[in-house]
Each structure stands twice: as C-alpha cells, then as structure tokens.
Design a protein around this motif. Sequence first.
Motif, PDB file in Angstrom:
ATOM      1  N   GLU A 175       0.833  -1.201   0.000  1.00 41.25           N
ATOM      2  CA  GLU A 175       0.000   0.000   0.000  1.00 41.25           C
ATOM      3  C   GLU A 175       0.871   1.255   0.000  1.00 41.25           C
ATOM      4  O   GLU A 175       0.549   2.245  -0.651  1.00 41.25           O
ATOM      5  CB  GLU A 175      -0.919   0.022   1.225  1.00 41.25           C
ATOM      6  N   TYR A 196       0.531   4.400  -2.466  1.00 44.32           N
ATOM      7  CA  TYR A 196       0.271   5.755  -1.964  1.00 44.32           C
ATOM      8  C   TYR A 196       1.429   6.694  -2.295  1.00 44.32           C
ATOM      9  O   TYR A 196       1.215   7.866  -2.619  1.00 44.32           O
ATOM     10  CB  TYR A 196       0.021   5.749  -0.456  1.00 44.32           C
ATOM     11  N   ARG A 209      -8.365  -3.663  -5.809  1.00 51.11           N
ATOM     12  CA  ARG A 209      -7.852  -2.900  -4.666  1.00 51.11           C
ATOM     13  C   ARG A 209      -7.138  -1.629  -5.124  1.00 51.11           C
ATOM     14  O   ARG A 209      -7.289  -0.573  -4.523  1.00 51.11           O
ATOM     15  CB  ARG A 209      -6.909  -3.776  -3.822  1.00 51.11           C
ATOM     16  N   ALA A 240      -9.709   0.945  -6.058  1.00 42.20           N
ATOM     17  CA  ALA A 240     -10.301   1.520  -4.846  1.00 42.20           C
ATOM     18  C   ALA A 240      -9.348   2.523  -4.196  1.00 42.20           C
ATOM     19  O   ALA A 240      -9.766   3.598  -3.748  1.00 42.20           O
ATOM     20  CB  ALA A 240     -10.663   0.413  -3.857  1.00 42.20           C
ATOM     21  N   MET A 241      -8.063   2.197  -4.153  1.00 41.29           N
ATOM     22  CA  MET A 241      -7.082   3.101  -3.548  1.00 41.29           C
ATOM     23  C   MET A 241      -6.960   4.403  -4.341  1.00 41.29           C
ATOM     24  O   MET A 241      -6.882   5.492  -3.763  1.00 41.29           O
ATOM     25  CB  MET A 241      -5.717   2.411  -3.440  1.00 41.29           C
ATOM     26  N   SER A 291      -9.298   5.736  -6.214  1.00 46.78           N
ATOM     27  CA  SER A 291     -10.541   6.467  -5.984  1.00 46.78           C
ATOM     28  C   SER A 291     -10.532   7.166  -4.623  1.00 46.78           C
ATOM     29  O   SER A 291     -10.919   8.330  -4.506  1.00 46.78           O
ATOM     30  CB  SER A 291     -11.731   5.510  -6.079  1.00 46.78           C
ATOM     31  N   GLU A 292     -10.093   6.459  -3.583  1.00 45.41           N
ATOM     32  CA  GLU A 292     -10.018   7.051  -2.245  1.00 45.41           C
ATOM     33  C   GLU A 292      -9.045   8.226  -2.226  1.00 45.41           C
ATOM     34  O   GLU A 292      -9.318   9.253  -1.606  1.00 45.41           O
ATOM     35  CB  GLU A 292      -9.573   5.998  -1.226  1.00 45.41           C
ATOM     36  N   PHE A 293      -7.918   8.074  -2.911  1.00 44.20           N
ATOM     37  CA  PHE A 293      -6.915   9.139  -2.937  1.00 44.20           C
ATOM     38  C   PHE A 293      -7.456  10.365  -3.655  1.00 44.20           C
ATOM     39  O   PHE A 293      -7.259  11.497  -3.210  1.00 44.20           O
ATOM     40  CB  PHE A 293      -5.630   8.642  -3.611  1.00 44.20           C
ATOM     41  N   ARG A 294      -8.156  10.158  -4.771  1.00 48.18           N
ATOM     42  CA  ARG A 294      -8.753  11.285  -5.508  1.00 48.18           C
ATOM     43  C   ARG A 294      -9.773  12.010  -4.653  1.00 48.18           C
ATOM     44  O   ARG A 294      -9.808  13.237  -4.621  1.00 48.18           O
ATOM     45  CB  ARG A 294      -9.432  10.787  -6.783  1.00 48.18           C
ATOM     46  N   THR A 295     -10.620  11.249  -3.959  1.00 49.59           N
ATOM     47  CA  THR A 295     -11.637  11.856  -3.104  1.00 49.59           C
ATOM     48  C   THR A 295     -10.991  12.681  -1.998  1.00 49.59           C
ATOM     49  O   THR A 295     -11.392  13.808  -1.740  1.00 49.59           O
ATOM     50  CB  THR A 295     -12.543  10.766  -2.494  1.00 49.59           C
ATOM     51  N   ALA A 296      -9.968  12.119  -1.359  1.00 51.62           N
ATOM     52  CA  ALA A 296      -9.276  12.843  -0.294  1.00 51.62           C
ATOM     53  C   ALA A 296      -8.579  14.082  -0.844  1.00 51.62           C
ATOM     54  O   ALA A 296      -8.596  15.145  -0.214  1.00 51.62           O
ATOM     55  CB  ALA A 296      -8.263  11.921   0.389  1.00 51.62           C
TER      56      ALA A 296
END
Length: 119
Positions: free
Chosen positions: A21, A25, A55, A58-59, A61-66
């Motif tokens: 991960e 990141y 996965r 998803a990571m 997508s989560e990073f873009r949202t944050a």
Amino acid sequence: MARTGGTPTGMYVCICNAVTEDDVYGCMAGGACTSAKDVKAACGMLPGCGSCTKRIHAMVSEFRTASDLADALTGGPHPLTAVPETTVPETTVPGPIAAESIASEPERGKRGAAPPTAA
C-alpha cells in the motif's frame, strides 16, 4: 516508482509483484499516478493473477476523493469563488423606554390580585 528494497511496510496490494500500500500511496502522492494503469506502470507491476486490480482501483478512488476534499478546504488547484455579499437594510433601534410610561399603565402596579381564570 519501483520498490527500492528494504523492509516493506503496510499491507501487500500485489503479492505477485511484492507491491505494498505504501508503494501505491507514494506513487499517487508524488503526482505521477492518477489511474490504476499509471500505478501498475510506475510500480513496475507485471501481469499476474489480477487480484490486485480491484484494490488498486479503490485506492486511486479514495486518494482522488481525499485530494479533492483537501483542495476544497484549502483552496487548492480549483480556486474558491467568493459569495457576493447581500445588502441588509438598516434597522432602527428603538430608544430606551421611559420609566413614567411603564408606571402609568393601569393595573400594572397592583399586587396580590390573582390572574383571571377561565370558568
């Protein structure tokens, strides 16, 4: 961003290519990776079993949202626009109430009288 060795930290995202991960990141935080395809290329991932793809998506997508949230809060890449001020009409504040006008009201100063009750 290929791994440079050392002790891996974080959970493995891809066991076939030993990508963690932290590797993913790090790639996204550097700005080089904006999609799962970019992550796979930057981390030097070769085709394997494919179980990591979901996965990684998803990571990303989560990073873009944050990132979008942080930009919105800090005025990042997308500048915030000012909200136009509304004009509020001036209101007049009533002056102080004269003491004699309160004392002259009938029935106000009587004590001991019970309030009227409904029959």
